[in-house]
Design a protein around this motif. Structure first.
Motif, PDB file in Angstrom:
ATOM      1  N   ALA B  98       0.836  -1.200   0.000  1.00 38.83           N
ATOM      2  CA  ALA B  98       0.000   0.000   0.000  1.00 38.83           C
ATOM      3  C   ALA B  98       0.875   1.255   0.000  1.00 38.83           C
ATOM      4  O   ALA B  98       0.628   2.205  -0.753  1.00 38.83           O
ATOM      5  N   THR B  99       1.914   1.233   0.846  1.00 37.49           N
ATOM      6  CA  THR B  99       2.796   2.401   0.929  1.00 37.49           C
ATOM      7  C   THR B  99       3.512   2.644  -0.390  1.00 37.49           C
ATOM      8  O   THR B  99       3.584   3.770  -0.878  1.00 37.49           O
ATOM      9  N   LEU B 100       4.043   1.564  -0.967  1.00 31.58           N
ATOM     10  CA  LEU B 100       4.780   1.725  -2.218  1.00 31.58           C
ATOM     11  C   LEU B 100       3.859   2.223  -3.327  1.00 31.58           C
ATOM     12  O   LEU B 100       4.229   3.085  -4.118  1.00 31.58           O
ATOM     13  N   ALA B 101       2.643   1.687  -3.370  1.00 28.89           N
ATOM     14  CA  ALA B 101       1.691   2.137  -4.384  1.00 28.89           C
ATOM     15  C   ALA B 101       1.405   3.624  -4.203  1.00 28.89           C
ATOM     16  O   ALA B 101       1.355   4.396  -5.176  1.00 28.89           O
ATOM     17  N   LEU B 102       1.227   4.011  -2.943  1.00 26.35           N
ATOM     18  CA  LEU B 102       0.943   5.420  -2.646  1.00 26.35           C
ATOM     19  C   LEU B 102       2.101   6.321  -3.107  1.00 26.35           C
ATOM     20  O   LEU B 102       1.890   7.328  -3.787  1.00 26.35           O
ATOM     21  N   VAL B 103       3.319   5.909  -2.758  1.00 24.89           N
ATOM     22  CA  VAL B 103       4.484   6.719  -3.141  1.00 24.89           C
ATOM     23  C   VAL B 103       4.623   6.754  -4.666  1.00 24.89           C
ATOM     24  O   VAL B 103       4.903   7.812  -5.249  1.00 24.89           O
ATOM     25  N   ALA B 104       4.386   5.608  -5.308  1.00 25.12           N
ATOM     26  CA  ALA B 104       4.513   5.572  -6.765  1.00 25.12           C
ATOM     27  C   ALA B 104       3.517   6.522  -7.418  1.00 25.12           C
ATOM     28  O   ALA B 104       3.860   7.305  -8.310  1.00 25.12           O
ATOM     29  N   MET B 105       2.272   6.469  -6.944  1.00 23.45           N
ATOM     30  CA  MET B 105       1.257   7.348  -7.538  1.00 23.45           C
ATOM     31  C   MET B 105       1.575   8.808  -7.293  1.00 23.45           C
ATOM     32  O   MET B 105       1.473   9.649  -8.196  1.00 23.45           O
ATOM     33  N   ALA B 106       1.968   9.108  -6.056  1.00 23.31           N
ATOM     34  CA  ALA B 106       2.299  10.498  -5.742  1.00 23.31           C
ATOM     35  C   ALA B 106       3.479  10.964  -6.584  1.00 23.31           C
ATOM     36  O   ALA B 106       3.510  12.098  -7.063  1.00 23.31           O
TER      37      ALA B 106
END
Ligand SMILES: Nc1ncnc2c1ncn2[C@@H]1O[C@H](COP(=O)(O)OP(=O)(O)O)[C@@H](O)[C@H]1O
Ligand SMILES: [Mg+2]
Lengths: 287, 316, 269
Positions: B98-106
């Motif tokens: 979840a964190t990595l997805a969030l950082v990737a999207m941001a």
């Protein structure tokens, strides 16, 4: 992250001179009003900070409540004014602390060089290895939550930054001829630092500190929002936002918007004033 | 080669020191480490004391304790959470996506917006567009990300109902949908930094003789920007982007709390609240390592973009 | 006439202050002719040359006329201007190291005009580039094409820049202090190459320099510029003897006799 942002933002304004003057005066005026309101909080706030009124919860702004009320009917305007004290004193205290340490260490490192200088460089390296607020989070994990811990932890994080800045300024200052002239006459290092070098560093340092103030305010508010800084029943702005959070889902935006906008407005105003101040101080400094 | 070696050695040294700081921090706490590690006095059972002593080798000298902890961490054993009674590595593994997805999207958001606005700003240098972009991005960067996050929820989730209020979602599209607002909240502050660096770097390049030379022989503006300005401006932009992405891993702490996303950042906040120190240590260690590795990598890759530095490096 | 500048005036306004940089400048260059433009630093020489390719800030107020091969540059359409820039006139800048993109290979910079402006295929452009490198006296051109600017000497780079200027087969060269950044020996070599190319191809050259000896030796005609105005026009041979204007005389009297100050050329303007 916050340590990255404001320092890059503070440089090279592209807005025209006239507009900058207007922005500067507006910001300065706004800050004066905020500080005055904070100082006079008990007299200017229409309600006490924690005056609960269950007959008037989640009110929109209106005549009775200028900026509305929160989930227990506390007047947001009054809380904002009372909370301004802690919200502004916090960053002030943290900067005072960080500056005392930072300027001392930075000057000594520049003057003595040697192991102190090396140690400062290593400490800064380690500090910079912790992105964003993580170092502060570690300190809080160890020493527990609360405004004092948050302030001291942030001061510890800022001190090496200020020390590094001071060191580079002091090195430049020490290269000036008068320093050698005094040294030749046998004037002691401590006297020279306190009497001449540090005072001459003050103008550029002050501009930098103003910018750090905005950053410190955001950081402290963030910590309070996470529950690590100010604790209830304080009306510190970050904590107010956190308490307003529960209303969001039910469509009540004011308890979040009011303190959130206050933080943003003060940070913007401080940055505008800071940029202007350091421009001015630096130009006087160079002359 | 030598430069790379020194840089990597420096990184390892800093890593050792900062991991030691993370480990030894518990000795700075008031009281003895056993009490601190157990946290709540109610949990002060003999089994718990034994568990703590075993995990941290508290009967050994500090440096040995650290050595054992670090070597365990090195092979992926980050200890056991006192709260969840589960290996910390497992906990983190479930939280990481979840964190990595969030950082990737941001990252996608702030790179596109930041670089785009920076380019626009540089090309309209000194004009209204330029000052508007600077003012708007600076203003946006002055709003703390938790305030932005909550306002986004209020407008787009609660009032308009376009996005879910919280959670990270399951599956690709659902996740995109869930993480859209958090990603925006995380990205906003970075846009100002990146657009500022992009603008500055481009303006510097725009004034170069070779740019005018290319213009003088009729190279079309778009190609001129691409081949002579952007190509040469990439260095500082890339460095800043990487730095911001790496430090975003720490920024998720706030945004995950706002949006109730159970990622690594939320794990850290919860661990502090429950005095779950092994988890705090592990998460901090992971964030510091990632940050250090990314910044070092950028430092090492940067010269490859510029044949001049590459040549100097070869000679040295 | 290949190049005809007629009553060109140019005013730049910055921060509300107007600054007239060119005042009624008139000059011409014929095909096969080398014309000098001399004057002290800041007199407006570069601005004049740049105006020929319409390279002035958008905010500049420009008046008068410039024609290149019959095309009126100041009011040219985009296509016309593009033609002038890409294949009628070419500029050679003072500092070759700055004039080449440091991150691109020599071959890439050399053929950029052909490939990216004129739409020639890469292979043809490379062949043309090699030929031109040989023409400007560069040995092992294949190897040079693969190198980066920082790997070549200043003299070598200026030859590359000259070769690059010739890729569009222009009829007019605008050489703005093209050899000022080079040491004396290299300068002589580069000038010789330029002269050869000029005669072979019948080029018109506007040679901007603050070196009066060079102008006298190299140019058919010389214009003297002072504070944005052309104050005198002389035949090259007459420069040191026939000057009428007070400014030209002062300029000449400030010049040491040849051989005394061999490095005066390297003082950039
Ligand atoms: N873009 C510009 N904006 C403002 N002033 C300029 C600009 N370009 C040139 N100038 C001014 O015009 C004058 C002539 O410059 P230039 O043509 O470069 O002279 P020269 O090549 O003879 O040394 C100088 O005073 C210079 O400062
Ligand atoms: Mg010039």
């Amino acid at each position: 992250m916050s340590s990255l942002s404001t320092s890059t933002l503070a440089s090279t304004p592209v807005i025209g001179r006239k507009k900058r003057d207007v922005a500067y005066l507006l910001s300065l005026g706004f800050l004066i009003v905020v500080v005055a309101a904070a100082l006079l909080a008990p007299w200017v706030a229409p309600y006490a900070a924690n005056a609960v009124d269950f007959t008037a919860i989640w009110q929109a702004p209106g005549a009775a409540h200028l900026l509305g009320t929160d989930q227990v009917g506390q007047d947001l305007f009054s809380r904002l004014i009372h909370g301004a004290r802690e919200s502004l004193l916090g960053p002030l205290a943290l900067l005072a602390l960080a500056t005392v340490f930072g300027v001392t260490i930075g000057t000594v490192a520049a003057w003595n060089g040697g192991w102190i200088d090396v140690l400062l460089a290593r400490i800064t390296d380690v500090m910079f290895a912790f992105p964003g607020l993580l170092f502060v989070v570690l300190v809080i994990a160890v020493f527990g939550k609360g405004p004092a811990t948050a302030i001291v932890a942030l001061a510890l994080a800022y001190a090496p930054v200020i020390a590094k800045f001071t060191r580079s300024l002091a090195l430049a200052e020490m290269a000036r001829p008068y320093v050698d002239a005094y040294r030749v006459q046998g004037v002691g290092g401590f006297f020279l630092c306190v009497r001449y070098i540090i005072p001459n560093l003050t103008p550029p340092l002050l501009g930098y500190l103003v910018v750090l103030f905005g950053e410190g305010l955001m950081s402290l508010a963030t910590l309070s929002f996470l529950g690590f800084g100010a604790q209830p029943p304080s009306s510190e702005w970050g904590l107010m936002v956190q308490e307003g959070q529960s209303g969001i889902i039910q469509g009540h935006i004011w308890p979040t918007l009011v303190p959130g906008a206050a933080i943003a407005a003060v940070v913007v105003a401080v940055n505008v004033v800071g940029v202007r101040l350091s421009d001015r101080l630096n130009s006087r400094f160079e002359r | 080669m030598i430069r790379a070696a020194t840089r990597i050695a420096g990184m390892i040294l800093t890593l050792v020191v900062s991991s030691f700081v993370i480990f030894a921090a518990m000795y700075a706490a008031p009281g003895d480490p056993v009490t601190f590690l157990i946290g709540n006095p109610e949990n002060m059972t003999p089994e718990r004391v034994a568990e703590v002593k075993a995990q941290y080798n508290l009967d050994q000298p500090l440096i040995v304790q650290y050595g054992l902890w670090a070597s365990q961490a090195f092979v992926g054993n980050l200890g056991t959470s006192f709260q969840y009674h589960q290996p910390v590595a497992e906990l983190m593994a479930t939280r990481l996506p979840a964190t990595l997805a969030l950082v990737a999207m941001a990252s996608v958001l702030f790179i596109v917006a930041g670089v785009g606005l920076g380019i626009l700003s540089a090309l309209r240098q000194g004009k209204r567009t330029d000052s508007t972009i600077t003012a708007a991005t600076t203003l946006a960067a002055s709003v703390p990300s938790f305030v932005i996050g909550l306002l986004l929820v209020s407008i787009f989730s609660v009032q308009l109902g376009w996005f879910p209020v919280s959670g990270a979602g399951e599956g690709f599209l659902d996740r995109l949908h869930h993480l859209a607002l958090p990603a925006v909240a995380l990205a906003v502050g970075a846009v100002a930094i990146v657009s500022r660096v992009t603008r500055q770097s481009m303006v510097e390049q725009l004034s170069m003789d070779h740019v005018e030379a290319a213009r003088s022989f009729g190279l079309a503006p778009a190609k001129l920007i691409r081949r002579h300005v952007l190509r040469n401006a990439w260095g500082p932009i890339l460095t800043m982007v990487a730095l911001v992405v790496a430090s975003m891993l720490a920024g998720t702490v706030v945004v995950e709390s706002v949006f109730g996303i159970s990622g690594v950042g939320k794990l850290l906040v919860d661990a502090i609240n429950t005095h779950d120190f092994p988890v705090v240590q592990a998460v901090l260690l992971y964030m510091v390592i990632t940050y250090m590795v990314v910044t070092t990598l950028v430092d090492l890759i940067h010269p490859l973009l510029d044949p001049r530095i590459k040549a100097k490096d070869k000679k040295s | 006439m290949l190049l005809d500048i007629d009553n060109l005036s140019l005013t730049i306004t910055t921060n509300g202050l107007s600054h007239q940089i060119l005042d009624q400048v008139s000059l011409s260059v014929d095909a096969g002719e080398v014309v000098g433009l001399v004057g002290e630093s800041g007199s407006g020489k570069s601005t004049t040359a740049r105006a020929v390719l319409r390279l002035y800030p958008e905010t500049a107020a420009v008046d008068g006329s410039i024609t290149v091969g019959g095309t009126e540059v100041l009011s040219a359409s985009r296509d016309e201007l593009h033609r002038v820039r890409s294949s009628e006139a070419a500029m050679i800048h003072q500092d070759p190291r700055a004039a080449l993109n440091p991150l691109r290979r020599i071959g890439d910079s050399l053929t950029e005009r052909l490939v990216h402006v004129l739409g020639v295929s890469r292979a043809d452009a490379a062949a043309a580039g090699l030929e031109l490198l040989a023409a400007v006296g560069i040995r092992q051109p294949e190897e040079r094409m693969r190198q980066y600017p920082h790997e070549l000497s200043g003299g070598m780079l200026q030859r590359v820049v000259i070769a690059a200027a010739l890729t569009g087969q222009p009829k007019l060269l605008l050489a703005d202090e093209a050899t000022s950044a080079l040491d004396v020996t290299t300068q002589a070599e580069v000038l010789a190459i330029l002269r050869d190319l000029q005669t072979q191809r019948g080029l018109g050259v506007l040679l901007i320099t603050h070196d009066l000896h060079l102008a006298a030796a190299y140019c058919h005609r010389v214009y003297v510029m002072y504070r944005g105005q052309i104050v005198e026009e002389l035949r090259g041979n007459d420069l040191f003897h026939g000057a009428q204007h007070e400014y030209t005389r002062r300029l000449l009297s400030a010049v040491p006799a040849i051989g005394h100050l061999p490095n005066s050329e390297s003082r950039a303007s």
